[in-house]
Design an enzyme around this catalytic site. Structure first.
Site, mmCIF file in Angstrom:
data_model
loop_
_atom_site.group_PDB
_atom_site.id
_atom_site.type_symbol
_atom_site.label_atom_id
_atom_site.label_comp_id
_atom_site.label_asym_id
_atom_site.label_seq_id
_atom_site.Cartn_x
_atom_site.Cartn_y
_atom_site.Cartn_z
ATOM 1 C CE LYS A 44 -3.063 -0.114 3.398
ATOM 2 N NZ LYS A 44 -3.785 -0.530 4.629
ATOM 3 C CE LYS A 46 -1.612 4.419 5.574
ATOM 4 N NZ LYS A 46 -2.904 4.210 6.249
#
Ligand code: C2G
Length: 129
Positions: A44, A46
């Site tokens: 993602k 992140k």
């Protein structure tokens, strides 16, 4: 009974996370929360501060959460709907419309985000010290 599911990283757990979990739990009889693994967060884009095992244990400890499970790929939502007999999938409004392809299987609910709080904002404030 009605089962609700939601997905997220839940890093540095804060009131915005609690608000959406509380609101979603009120929509049904059971709330399943899928917590993004560290590997999935890399996908993602992140990099959470809190390791997955701790983020999972924190979410599982919340009284509004009936079951916390790992989220390790985008494609698991359709499987989770079957596995957990899900009726409603709920997400914060930043995901508005993103999961509407699942509307053949579940009711989609997008709730307003909690203003003034985010993990990104917390990191920025903390970096000032
Ligand atoms: N949220 C919120 N208000 C905030 C911050 C977050 O309502 N101030 C909600 C988000 O909208 C999301 C949930 O809390 O529904 C979890 O937020 P994140 O941990 O940032 O989740 P995210 O990384 O967006 O992961 O497959 C879906 C993804 O795993 C969602």
């Amino acid at each position: 009974g009605k089962t609700v599911i939601t997905y997220g990283t839940f890093d540095l757990f804060h009131i915005g996370h609690l608000n959406i979990i509380k609101r979603l739990s009120a929509l049904g009889d059971r709330l399943v929360v899928a917590v993004s693994t560290d590997e999935f967060n890399a996908i993602k884009g992140k990099r959470p501060i809190v390791p997955y095992e701790q983020r999972l244990e924190i979410v599982q400890s919340i009284k509004y959460v009936d079951l916390a499970i790992p989220e390790d790929r985008w494609s698991q939502k359709r499987e989770d709907i079957v596995t957990y007999d899900v009726d409603i999938m709920g997400m914060g409004a930043d995901w508005e419309g993103k999961f509407d392809d699942l509307s053949d299987q579940v009711e989609l609910v997008y709730l307003p985000r909690t203003d003034g709080i985010s993990t990104t904002e917390m990191k920025r404030v903390l970096s000032a010290f």
